[in-house]
Design a protein around this motif. Structure first.
Motif, short mmCIF file in Angstrom:
data_model
loop_
_atom_site.label_atom_id
_atom_site.label_comp_id
_atom_site.label_asym_id
_atom_site.label_seq_id
_atom_site.Cartn_x
_atom_site.Cartn_y
_atom_site.Cartn_z
N LEU A 1 0.86 -1.19 0.00
CA LEU A 1 0.00 0.00 0.00
C LEU A 1 0.89 1.23 0.00
CD1 LEU A 1 0.03 1.59 2.96
CD2 LEU A 1 -1.56 -0.18 3.60
N ALA A 2 0.32 2.33 -0.46
CA ALA A 2 0.98 3.63 -0.41
C ALA A 2 0.13 4.57 0.43
CB ALA A 2 1.16 4.20 -1.81
N ALA A 3 0.76 5.28 1.35
CA ALA A 3 0.06 6.24 2.20
C ALA A 3 0.72 7.61 2.04
CB ALA A 3 0.09 5.80 3.66
N GLU A 4 -0.10 8.61 1.71
CA GLU A 4 0.41 9.97 1.54
C GLU A 4 0.19 10.77 2.82
OE1 GLU A 4 -1.48 11.62 -1.90
OE2 GLU A 4 -1.14 9.81 -3.09
N PHE A 5 1.17 11.61 3.15
CA PHE A 5 1.11 12.41 4.37
C PHE A 5 1.42 13.87 4.07
CE2 PHE A 5 1.88 8.13 5.80
CZ PHE A 5 1.15 8.01 6.98
N ALA A 6 0.85 14.75 4.88
CA ALA A 6 1.07 16.18 4.72
C ALA A 6 2.31 16.65 5.48
CB ALA A 6 -0.15 16.96 5.21
N SER A 7 2.97 15.74 6.21
CA SER A 7 4.22 16.10 6.89
C SER A 7 5.05 14.84 7.11
CB SER A 7 3.94 16.78 8.24
OG SER A 7 3.48 15.83 9.19
N VAL A 8 6.36 15.04 7.15
CA VAL A 8 7.28 13.93 7.43
C VAL A 8 7.04 13.40 8.84
CG1 VAL A 8 9.71 13.43 7.92
CG2 VAL A 8 9.08 14.53 5.77
N SER A 9 6.76 14.29 9.79
CA SER A 9 6.55 13.86 11.17
C SER A 9 5.35 12.93 11.28
CB SER A 9 6.39 15.07 12.10
OG SER A 9 5.26 15.84 11.73
N ASP A 10 4.29 13.20 10.53
CA ASP A 10 3.13 12.30 10.54
C ASP A 10 3.49 10.92 9.97
OD1 ASP A 10 1.54 14.25 11.65
OD2 ASP A 10 0.46 14.75 9.80
N ALA A 11 4.26 10.92 8.89
CA ALA A 11 4.66 9.65 8.29
C ALA A 11 5.52 8.84 9.26
CB ALA A 11 5.42 9.89 6.99
N CYS A 12 6.43 9.52 9.96
CA CYS A 12 7.28 8.83 10.93
C CYS A 12 6.46 8.34 12.13
CB CYS A 12 8.41 9.74 11.39
SG CYS A 12 9.61 10.10 10.10
N VAL B 1 -3.72 4.05 -0.24
CA VAL B 1 -4.08 3.30 -1.45
C VAL B 1 -3.51 1.89 -1.35
CG1 VAL B 1 -3.95 3.21 -3.96
CG2 VAL B 1 -4.02 5.43 -2.79
N PRO B 2 -4.34 0.88 -1.03
CA PRO B 2 -3.85 -0.50 -1.00
C PRO B 2 -3.92 -1.14 -2.39
CG PRO B 2 -6.09 -0.43 -0.16
CD PRO B 2 -5.72 0.99 -0.52
N ALA B 3 -2.97 -1.99 -2.67
CA ALA B 3 -3.00 -2.74 -3.93
C ALA B 3 -3.90 -3.95 -3.78
CB ALA B 3 -1.60 -3.18 -4.31
N GLU B 4 -4.50 -4.35 -4.89
CA GLU B 4 -5.39 -5.51 -4.87
C GLU B 4 -4.69 -6.79 -5.27
OE1 GLU B 4 -8.94 -4.83 -7.04
OE2 GLU B 4 -9.59 -3.14 -5.78
N ASP B 5 -3.55 -6.65 -5.96
CA ASP B 5 -2.83 -7.85 -6.38
C ASP B 5 -1.34 -7.52 -6.52
OD1 ASP B 5 -2.52 -6.48 -8.85
OD2 ASP B 5 -4.34 -7.40 -9.65
N ALA B 6 -0.56 -8.54 -6.87
CA ALA B 6 0.90 -8.37 -6.96
C ALA B 6 1.30 -7.36 -8.02
CB ALA B 6 1.56 -9.73 -7.24
N ALA B 7 0.56 -7.34 -9.14
CA ALA B 7 0.90 -6.40 -10.21
C ALA B 7 0.72 -4.96 -9.75
CB ALA B 7 0.04 -6.68 -11.44
N GLU B 8 -0.38 -4.68 -9.07
CA GLU B 8 -0.60 -3.33 -8.54
C GLU B 8 0.45 -2.99 -7.49
OE1 GLU B 8 -4.44 -2.29 -7.13
OE2 GLU B 8 -5.48 -2.85 -8.98
N SER B 9 0.85 -3.97 -6.71
CA SER B 9 1.88 -3.75 -5.70
C SER B 9 3.19 -3.30 -6.35
CB SER B 9 2.12 -5.03 -4.89
OG SER B 9 0.99 -5.37 -4.14
N GLU B 10 3.55 -3.95 -7.44
CA GLU B 10 4.78 -3.59 -8.12
C GLU B 10 4.72 -2.16 -8.66
OE1 GLU B 10 7.86 -5.00 -8.43
OE2 GLU B 10 7.01 -6.19 -6.82
N LEU B 11 3.55 -1.74 -9.13
CA LEU B 11 3.39 -0.37 -9.61
C LEU B 11 3.60 0.62 -8.48
CD1 LEU B 11 0.33 -0.67 -12.03
CD2 LEU B 11 2.73 -0.25 -12.65
#
Length: 455
Positions: free
Chosen positions: A222-233, A305-315
């Protein structure tokens, strides 16, 4: 010089001894910036253990330094030639000698390329986890010499965890075996582990017994977007303290995300200050991703954004794989740092790096193996601009100082080489350096193996 070449050719084929300066010059250095390199007297490409022994006996007899090399993809100058040395390139010793599904080991020569081994064991339902970003080019011998890591370290650990035994040619040409091929063993000092990360300064690895694992399920990401580095950490901290074991947990800062966007049109929003990538190769990866997604949202993620399969994961993971290449397009040169800090200090490391970039008026992008605290600040600069080059070097040093202040280490997986000699002394302290030099002297009393590295 004539005596050296004559002796080398006594037991080496003609094509294994290279003296053409246009060719030997190409073996002078690895991929690190700001690292001095000398001119090799000769490049030797042995194919057998006996030929390596002959090279070392000759070097000892004539007191000629020897610099072992693999694919030269290193980032610390550990493979850089010293003036008048023998460069001992092991890339022709590239056989996979054995793969045992029962014992779960592979026996390989040092010139085997990481990706080649990984694909061969995968055909038998096995898995060799260490995966440096240069895995399509780097060799197992080089991985052992620098104790390489990779994207999967958060779950599977670094190269040192998979080296069970070695055959090593010592400085005087003797052959020594270390370690084992059994599942466990504690006979004597652990000399195998001592050689891992020694950057060719103690002996020449000519064979390795490597541990393998059963192949895991294909990972989901999965990919997660954050509005700050501190939130991501903060999300990283929550994921780890809840006991999750992702197979990958990577972080990219705003500079890195924007560079990847420009190069590959990934479509990531301009408002993204940090991108966190997580993956699981567990039996129920989707459930694990859902749990991690909730933790990311709780920490302030603006989108998950979670991937549904291995192909989406690679993207999704493609953005991380392109990070270093994308940052290299910003300026004519880069310095890639390799500072590892405790996970709890990850936010302080990234925020401090941003302050250093502002102080020196430089672009510094950070991609990190967030799950194990290993950050890779990439200093982008114009190598033709003397002032900017000076500022780049000074910022690089400040980043390492910051890492030590936060309880970290100057290198998590790239090694010391030439680039970080001064900083190794600071990290170890005088007593630590004295003992390390004593170990070096015990194995290499004449100081012929990879001189000028580490200390």
């Amino acid at each position: 010089m004539d005596d050296l070449l004559e002796r080398l050719r006594e037991e080496l084929p003609a094509d294994a001894v290279i003296t053409d300066p246009d060719i030997t010059g190409s073996y002078a250095h690895d991929m690190a910036s700001f690292c001095a390199a000398g001119r090799p007297a000769v490049v030797v490409l042995p194919r057998t253990v006996e030929q390596v022994q002959h090279v070392m006996r000759t070097a000892t007899a004539l007191r000629v330094p020897v610099v072992p090399q693999g694919a030269r993809t290193g980032l610390s100058g550990a493979a850089n030639a010293s003036e008048g040395c023998i460069v001992l390139s092991l890339v022709k010793m590239d056989r996979v000698l054995e793969i045992s599904p029962v014992d779960r080991v592979a026996v390989v020569e040092p010139g085997v390329v990481n990706a080649v081994l990984s694909r061969q064991v995968a055909e038998l339902g096995l898995y060799y986890p260490p995966d440096p970003s240069s895995w399509e080019m780097c060799t197992i011998g080089g991985n052992i010499g620098t104790a390489s890591g990779g994207l999967c370290c958060v779950k599977y650990g670094v190269t040192a965890e998979y080296v069970l035994g070695l055959e090593v040619v010592l400085a005087d040409g003797r052959l020594m075996s270390t370690g084992r091929r059994t599942a466990k063993g504690v006979a004597g000092y652990d000399l195998t582990r001592l050689f891992v990360g020694s950057e060719g300064s103690l002996g020449i690895v000519v064979k390795a017994v490597l541990a393998l694992r059963p192949a895991p399920p294909r990972q989901l990401a999965l990919a997660a977007e954050f509005a700050s580095v501190s939130d991501a950490c903060a999300a990283v901290v929550r994921i780890m303290e809840r006991g999750h074991t992702p197979s990958l947990l990577e972080l990219m800062d705003r500079t890195t995300v924007q560079a990847v966007n420009r190069m590959a049109n990934m479509g990531l929003p301009d408002s993204t200050e940090a991108l966190l990538l997580a993956a699981f190769d567990t039996p129920d990866a989707a459930a694990d991703l859902a749990a991690v997604g909730e933790l990311c949202t709780a920490a302030g993620a603006t989108e998950v954004v979670p991937a549904e399969d291995a192909a989406e994961s690679e993207l999704l993971l493609q953005a991380r794989r392109l990070s270093l290449t994308a940052l290299e397009t910003i300026k004519s040169a880069t310095m890639i740092d390799d500072v590892c800090v405790p996970r709890s200090k990850l936010a302080a490391m990234l925020e401090g790096t941003a302050s250093i970039a502002a102080k020196y008026d430089l672009t510094i992008g950070v991609c990190a193996h967030a799950g194990d605290g290993n950050t890779h600040p990439v200093v982008c600069f114009d190598s033709a601009d003397q002032d900017e080059s000076r500022r780049a070097r000074e910022s690089f040093d400040e980043i390492m100082a910051l890492g030590l202040e936060l309880g970290g280490t100057i290198t998590g997986e790239h090694g010391v080489g030439v680039l970080k000699k001064e900083w190794l002394a600071r990290e170890l302290g005088p007593v630590g350096v004295e003992m390390q030099r004593a170990v070096k002297h015990a194995f290499d009393p004449l100081g012929l193996l990879n001189p000028g590295k580490l200390f």
